[in-house]
Enzyme design. Structure first.
Site, short mmCIF file in Angstrom:
data_model
loop_
_atom_site.label_atom_id
_atom_site.label_comp_id
_atom_site.label_asym_id
_atom_site.label_seq_id
_atom_site.Cartn_x
_atom_site.Cartn_y
_atom_site.Cartn_z
N GLY A 178 7.67 0.12 5.99
CA GLY A 178 8.38 1.15 6.74
C GLY A 178 7.45 2.19 7.31
O GLY A 178 6.35 2.40 6.81
N TYR A 235 17.49 6.53 12.27
CA TYR A 235 16.98 5.98 11.01
C TYR A 235 18.04 5.11 10.32
O TYR A 235 17.79 3.96 9.96
CB TYR A 235 16.55 7.14 10.09
CG TYR A 235 16.00 6.70 8.76
CD1 TYR A 235 14.68 6.26 8.63
CD2 TYR A 235 16.79 6.71 7.61
CE1 TYR A 235 14.17 5.86 7.40
CE2 TYR A 235 16.29 6.30 6.38
CZ TYR A 235 14.98 5.88 6.28
OH TYR A 235 14.49 5.48 5.06
N LYS A 240 18.18 0.97 9.89
CA LYS A 240 18.28 0.39 8.53
C LYS A 240 19.51 -0.53 8.44
O LYS A 240 19.45 -1.59 7.83
CB LYS A 240 18.35 1.49 7.48
CG LYS A 240 17.08 2.32 7.34
CD LYS A 240 15.91 1.49 6.88
CE LYS A 240 14.66 2.31 6.72
NZ LYS A 240 13.46 1.47 6.48
N SER A 243 0.83 -1.22 0.00
CA SER A 243 0.00 0.00 0.00
C SER A 243 0.86 1.26 0.00
O SER A 243 0.35 2.36 -0.14
CB SER A 243 -0.91 0.01 1.23
OG SER A 243 -0.12 -0.08 2.40
#
Ligand SMILES: NC(=O)c1ccc[n+]([C@@H]2O[C@H](COP(=O)([O-])OP(=O)(O)OC[C@H]3O[C@@H](n4cnc5c(N)ncnc54)[C@H](OP(=O)(O)O)[C@@H]3O)[C@@H](O)[C@H]2O)c1
Length: 231
Positions: free
Chosen positions: A82, A132, A136, A16
């Protein structure tokens, strides 16, 4: 999986989202897989034709192990999942961008998945001082350790897309980088459609190594190597 076209099975996490939607369009238009399963927290309205072409597994990500069946029997798994710290808070961001992804990868591997394609980010580094980039980097390492036959890690720079949700900083970056991209097209940004085409390319022709990390420039090159739909 060197020749997915028309056969095999894949799942998509994050269908989505901006990249996920572009990827789904590519997968359906090119009929790369006989079976495409979208694994998400809600059922998506995709229109009659697309809905007939995909299966949707609605899962509770906090109880992912109870949804092992959704990850059973796929050749390839794509992960474009995410969130942001602004949206989910620090703990929520770590939960989604690292823990959900790793749990899904483990279930996929147990279910027979051979090639996992993870969308990470430019600058991912588990030693980074930035949350962040650190998360990751952590998720990259953990997914690699799951032991897929092939694991491809995408490290795109700023994604160029038309996002409905308000992310002011990203909006400003996109406007600026949209202009910069005319001069340095592969340096600081990448359209989500290019990322999606590069994902298709890497599934059709995975690299030699078990783990492959694709930086922004390579994503552009791979994306360009796959003809655009309708051309
Ligand atoms: N934005 C950038 O410039 C940029 C640059 C480099 C890398 N990336 C990374 O690339 C990846 C994809 O980015 P994107 O912008 O295409 O994604 P996006 O549009 O933000 O979509 C994220 C997807 O994750 C799902 N998701 C979010 N929170 C969830 C939760 N709590 N539980 C279950 N599903 C959840 C969303 O589902 P719902 O629709 O149900 O919310 C959606 O399918 C992310 O990991 C991002 O960090 C982004």
């Amino acid at each position: 999986m060197a020749a997915a076209a028309g056969g095999g099975s894949c799942f998509v996490l994050g269908a989505s989202g901006q990249t996920g939607r572009a990827l789904l369009r590519e997968l359906l238009a090119r009929r790369l897989f006989a079976r495409v399963t979208l694994v998400g927290r809600r059922r998506l309205s995709l229109g009659e034709e697309a809905e007939a072409a995909v299966e949707q597994a609605v899962v509770d990500f906090e109880r992912l192990s109870e949804h092992a069946a959704a990850f059973q029997g796929h050749d390839v798994g794509f992960c474009c999942l995410g969130t942001t710290r602004a949206e989910a808070g620090e703990a929520g961001f770590v939960r989604v961008d690292r823990d959900y992804v790793v749990q899904a990868a483990e279930l996929a591997r147990a279910g027979g998945c051979r090639h996992f394609v993870l969308q990470s980010s430019r600058g991912a580094n588990r030693h980074s001082g930035f949350l962040y980039l650190r998360v990751k980097g952590e998720v990259e390492d953990l997914v690699q350790a799951v032991g897929f036959d092939h694991c491809t890690i995408f490290r795109p720079a700023v994604l160029l897309c038309k996002r409905e949700e308000s992310r002011p900083a990203e909006w400003v970056a996109q406007k600026f980088l949209g202009v910069v991209a005319r001069v340095f097209p592969t340096a600081y940004s990448v359209p989500v459609e290019t990322v999606a085409r590069a994902m298709v390319a890497i599934v059709l022709q995975p690299g030699e190594g078990k783990v492959e990390v694709l930086e922004n420039k390579t994503i552009h090159e791979l994306g360009k190597a796959v003809p655009q739909q309708g051309t």
